[in-house]
Motif scaffolding. Structure first.
Motif, PDB file in Angstrom:
ATOM      1  N   SER A   5       0.843  -1.193   0.000  1.00 13.24           N
ATOM      2  CA  SER A   5       0.000   0.000   0.000  1.00 13.24           C
ATOM      3  C   SER A   5       0.882   1.248   0.000  1.00 13.24           C
ATOM      4  CB  SER A   5      -0.920   0.005   1.222  1.00 13.24           C
ATOM      5  OG  SER A   5      -0.160   0.044   2.415  1.00 13.24           O
ATOM      6  N   SER A   6       0.293   2.371  -0.353  1.00 11.82           N
ATOM      7  CA  SER A   6       1.062   3.605  -0.528  1.00 11.82           C
ATOM      8  C   SER A   6       1.754   4.062   0.750  1.00 11.82           C
ATOM      9  CB  SER A   6       0.156   4.718  -1.051  1.00 11.82           C
ATOM     10  OG  SER A   6      -0.896   4.980  -0.138  1.00 11.82           O
ATOM     11  N   ILE A   7       1.212   3.710   1.906  1.00 11.16           N
ATOM     12  CA  ILE A   7       1.837   4.163   3.148  1.00 11.16           C
ATOM     13  C   ILE A   7       3.254   3.618   3.293  1.00 11.16           C
ATOM     14  CG2 ILE A   7       0.933   2.275   4.603  1.00 11.16           C
ATOM     15  CD1 ILE A   7       0.591   4.399   6.826  1.00 11.16           C
ATOM     16  N   PHE A   8       3.517   2.426   2.749  1.00  5.53           N
ATOM     17  CA  PHE A   8       4.873   1.878   2.816  1.00  5.53           C
ATOM     18  C   PHE A   8       5.853   2.777   2.058  1.00  5.53           C
ATOM     19  CE2 PHE A   8       2.710  -1.871   4.285  1.00  5.53           C
ATOM     20  CZ  PHE A   8       3.639  -2.541   5.063  1.00  5.53           C
ATOM     21  N   TYR A   9       5.412   3.312   0.930  1.00  6.93           N
ATOM     22  CA  TYR A   9       6.291   4.178   0.144  1.00  6.93           C
ATOM     23  C   TYR A   9       6.580   5.486   0.875  1.00  6.93           C
ATOM     24  CZ  TYR A   9       5.017   0.999  -3.678  1.00  6.93           C
ATOM     25  OH  TYR A   9       4.815  -0.109  -4.461  1.00  6.93           O
ATOM     26  N   THR A  10       5.543   6.093   1.444  1.00 10.44           N
ATOM     27  CA  THR A  10       5.756   7.373   2.118  1.00 10.44           C
ATOM     28  C   THR A  10       6.582   7.201   3.394  1.00 10.44           C
ATOM     29  OG1 THR A  10       3.601   7.161   3.216  1.00 10.44           O
ATOM     30  CG2 THR A  10       3.666   8.416   1.175  1.00 10.44           C
ATOM     31  N   VAL A  11       6.371   6.099   4.099  1.00  9.38           N
ATOM     32  CA  VAL A  11       7.161   5.857   5.310  1.00  9.38           C
ATOM     33  C   VAL A  11       8.619   5.576   4.948  1.00  9.38           C
ATOM     34  CG1 VAL A  11       7.484   4.313   7.279  1.00  9.38           C
ATOM     35  CG2 VAL A  11       5.197   5.099   6.685  1.00  9.38           C
ATOM     36  N   ALA A  12       8.843   4.795   3.897  1.00 11.76           N
ATOM     37  CA  ALA A  12      10.223   4.525   3.462  1.00 11.76           C
ATOM     38  C   ALA A  12      10.930   5.817   3.076  1.00 11.76           C
ATOM     39  CB  ALA A  12      10.222   3.549   2.292  1.00 11.76           C
ATOM     40  N   GLN A  13      10.224   6.719   2.409  1.00 15.02           N
ATOM     41  CA  GLN A  13      10.809   8.021   2.079  1.00 15.02           C
ATOM     42  C   GLN A  13      11.251   8.755   3.346  1.00 15.02           C
ATOM     43  OE1 GLN A  13       7.469   9.713  -0.132  1.00 15.02           O
ATOM     44  NE2 GLN A  13       8.756   9.875  -1.946  1.00 15.02           N
ATOM     45  N   GLY A  14      10.415   8.718   4.367  1.00 14.90           N
ATOM     46  CA  GLY A  14      10.734   9.407   5.612  1.00 14.90           C
ATOM     47  C   GLY A  14      11.966   8.835   6.291  1.00 14.90           C
ATOM     48  N   VAL A  15      12.087   7.516   6.291  1.00 17.59           N
ATOM     49  CA  VAL A  15      13.269   6.883   6.890  1.00 17.59           C
ATOM     50  C   VAL A  15      14.523   7.282   6.124  1.00 17.59           C
ATOM     51  CG1 VAL A  15      14.412   4.689   7.384  1.00 17.59           C
ATOM     52  CG2 VAL A  15      11.959   4.932   7.817  1.00 17.59           C
ATOM     53  N   LEU A  16      14.454   7.246   4.804  1.00 16.38           N
ATOM     54  CA  LEU A  16      15.623   7.597   3.994  1.00 16.38           C
ATOM     55  C   LEU A  16      16.024   9.055   4.196  1.00 16.38           C
ATOM     56  CD1 LEU A  16      14.728   5.639   0.739  1.00 16.38           C
ATOM     57  CD2 LEU A  16      16.624   5.155   2.296  1.00 16.38           C
ATOM     58  N   ARG A  17      15.053   9.940   4.299  1.00 20.05           N
ATOM     59  CA  ARG A  17      15.380  11.343   4.572  1.00 20.05           C
ATOM     60  C   ARG A  17      16.093  11.480   5.913  1.00 20.05           C
ATOM     61  NH1 ARG A  17      10.322  12.556   2.069  1.00 20.05           N
ATOM     62  NH2 ARG A  17       9.272  12.421   4.093  1.00 20.05           N
ATOM     63  N   ALA A  18      15.610  10.762   6.914  1.00 22.31           N
ATOM     64  CA  ALA A  18      16.232  10.827   8.239  1.00 22.31           C
ATOM     65  C   ALA A  18      17.661  10.297   8.215  1.00 22.31           C
ATOM     66  CB  ALA A  18      15.396  10.039   9.247  1.00 22.31           C
ATOM     67  N   LEU A  19      17.923   9.361   7.311  1.00 24.68           N
ATOM     68  CA  LEU A  19      19.267   8.784   7.187  1.00 24.68           C
ATOM     69  C   LEU A  19      20.172   9.604   6.274  1.00 24.68           C
ATOM     70  CD1 LEU A  19      18.364   4.998   6.774  1.00 24.68           C
ATOM     71  CD2 LEU A  19      19.425   6.068   8.774  1.00 24.68           C
ATOM     72  N   GLY A  20      19.598  10.562   5.561  1.00 33.54           N
ATOM     73  CA  GLY A  20      20.372  11.299   4.571  1.00 33.54           C
ATOM     74  C   GLY A  20      20.664  10.457   3.351  1.00 33.54           C
ATOM     75  N   ALA A  21      19.774   9.509   3.053  1.00 33.72           N
ATOM     76  CA  ALA A  21      19.947   8.606   1.913  1.00 33.72           C
ATOM     77  C   ALA A  21      18.951   8.956   0.815  1.00 33.72           C
ATOM     78  CB  ALA A  21      19.765   7.154   2.351  1.00 33.72           C
ATOM     79  N   THR A  22      19.240   8.484  -0.390  1.00 31.48           N
ATOM     80  CA  THR A  22      18.440   8.815  -1.562  1.00 31.48           C
ATOM     81  C   THR A  22      17.327   7.795  -1.779  1.00 31.48           C
ATOM     82  OG1 THR A  22      20.433   9.730  -2.578  1.00 31.48           O
ATOM     83  CG2 THR A  22      18.582   9.316  -4.032  1.00 31.48           C
ATOM     84  N   ALA A  23      16.177   8.273  -2.200  1.00 30.46           N
ATOM     85  CA  ALA A  23      15.037   7.387  -2.467  1.00 30.46           C
ATOM     86  C   ALA A  23      15.161   6.779  -3.864  1.00 30.46           C
ATOM     87  CB  ALA A  23      13.726   8.156  -2.339  1.00 30.46           C
ATOM     88  N   THR A  24      16.021   5.771  -3.986  1.00 27.53           N
ATOM     89  CA  THR A  24      16.169   5.028  -5.238  1.00 27.53           C
ATOM     90  C   THR A  24      15.264   3.799  -5.205  1.00 27.53           C
ATOM     91  OG1 THR A  24      17.947   3.653  -4.344  1.00 27.53           O
ATOM     92  CG2 THR A  24      18.591   5.737  -5.398  1.00 27.53           C
ATOM     93  N   GLN A  25      15.116   3.155  -6.363  1.00 29.84           N
ATOM     94  CA  GLN A  25      14.362   1.898  -6.408  1.00 29.84           C
ATOM     95  C   GLN A  25      14.916   0.909  -5.390  1.00 29.84           C
ATOM     96  OE1 GLN A  25      11.800   0.445  -7.953  1.00 29.84           O
ATOM     97  NE2 GLN A  25      11.193   1.960  -9.478  1.00 29.84           N
ATOM     98  N   THR A  26      16.237   0.769  -5.384  1.00 25.41           N
ATOM     99  CA  THR A  26      16.874  -0.203  -4.492  1.00 25.41           C
ATOM    100  C   THR A  26      16.614   0.131  -3.032  1.00 25.41           C
ATOM    101  OG1 THR A  26      18.614  -0.715  -6.089  1.00 25.41           O
ATOM    102  CG2 THR A  26      19.084  -1.195  -3.777  1.00 25.41           C
ATOM    103  N   ASN A  27      16.908   1.368  -2.636  1.00 24.62           N
ATOM    104  CA  ASN A  27      16.745   1.750  -1.235  1.00 24.62           C
ATOM    105  C   ASN A  27      15.300   1.645  -0.768  1.00 24.62           C
ATOM    106  OD1 ASN A  27      19.407   2.266  -0.712  1.00 24.62           O
ATOM    107  ND2 ASN A  27      19.268   4.470  -0.993  1.00 24.62           N
ATOM    108  N   MET A  28      14.391   2.120  -1.595  1.00 23.22           N
ATOM    109  CA  MET A  28      12.980   2.067  -1.211  1.00 23.22           C
ATOM    110  C   MET A  28      12.536   0.625  -0.988  1.00 23.22           C
ATOM    111  SD  MET A  28      11.469   5.122  -1.011  1.00 23.22           S
ATOM    112  CE  MET A  28       9.745   4.951  -1.499  1.00 23.22           C
ATOM    113  N   ASN A  29      12.879  -0.261  -1.917  1.00 25.86           N
ATOM    114  CA  ASN A  29      12.411  -1.636  -1.769  1.00 25.86           C
ATOM    115  C   ASN A  29      13.165  -2.403  -0.685  1.00 25.86           C
ATOM    116  OD1 ASN A  29      10.170  -1.741  -3.352  1.00 25.86           O
ATOM    117  ND2 ASN A  29      11.168  -2.611  -5.151  1.00 25.86           N
ATOM    118  N   LEU A  30      14.409  -2.036  -0.409  1.00 26.68           N
ATOM    119  CA  LEU A  30      15.095  -2.652   0.730  1.00 26.68           C
ATOM    120  C   LEU A  30      14.348  -2.335   2.023  1.00 26.68           C
ATOM    121  CD1 LEU A  30      18.872  -1.977  -0.086  1.00 26.68           C
ATOM    122  CD2 LEU A  30      17.740  -4.212   0.009  1.00 26.68           C
TER     123      LEU A  30
END
Length: 206
Positions: A5-30
């Protein structure tokens, strides 16, 4: 194929921002695979704790015997997740996310760190890998327009051109080209320059 569901995508974005990491296909799906294993696919993330960390924060409440916390805000939940990953126990996982490197994430060292995160579950890493392998591609709207390589920054003017080229592609129904604009800044400049020249030529001949 697993489509979360879409909430997984938005939450993953938030985690990556907190880590200073980029929202790539790989990072998001990891991260989505990891969150799916932690929470199940019906998760609503009511605890605002996507990775089920036990790190105490102001206003946090322990929700089970393991000490998993519920946080009062998403900002605090993302901060707690980032702090946990930066506590020195997960250098391989942290580096893999910052470098968009699935091979490193699922390396022997990465799997050992995932086992540590799980509290000693030896099958935990392999389960996450299986989920990762079965996840659908992340919709482009949730991805960073251009993943800068180490030491590279994307100028603001190029970001504006990328957005304009992508919008033009969408208006013309060229969805595949629009994805290319987001991923390839050189193509963006070429196409944008071509559009400007054509517009100027049209105005001159009007």
């Amino acid at each position: 194929m697993i489509t979360p569901s879409s909430i997984f995508y938005t939450v993953a974005q938030g985690v990556l921002r907190a880590l200073g990491a980029t929202a790539t296909q790989t990072n998001m799906n990891l991260l989505i695979a990891w969150m799916g294993e932690e929470n199940g696919w019906q998760a609503t993330f009511a605890w605002k704790n996507p990775m089920n960390t036990t790190l105490d924060m102001p206003g946090a409440t322990s929700m089970n015997g393991a000490g998993v916390k519920a946080y009062p805000t998403w900002a605090e939940g993302f901060e707690a997740t980032a702090k946990t990953l930066n506590n020195g126990l997960y250098p391989t996982l942290l580096s893999a996310l910052k470098n968009s490197d699935a091979n490193s994430f699922f390396s022997a060292e990465g799997k050992k760190e995932l086992e540590t995160w799980s509290g000693g579950d030896t099958s935990y890493a392999n389960t996450i890998y299986t989920i990762y392998s079965e996840l659908a591609p992340v919709p482009s709207a949730y991805l960073t327009a251009h993943a800068a390589t180490s030491g590279e920054t994307v100028p603001g003017w190029m970001q504006d051109l990328q957005k304009g080229a992508s919008t033009l592609g969408d208006l013309l129904g060229l969805n595949n080209f629009a994805s290319g604009f987001k991923a390839n800044p050189t193509l963006t400049v070429i196409v944008a320059a071509t559009v400007v020249v054509l517009l100027m030529d049209g105005m001159a001949n009007a």
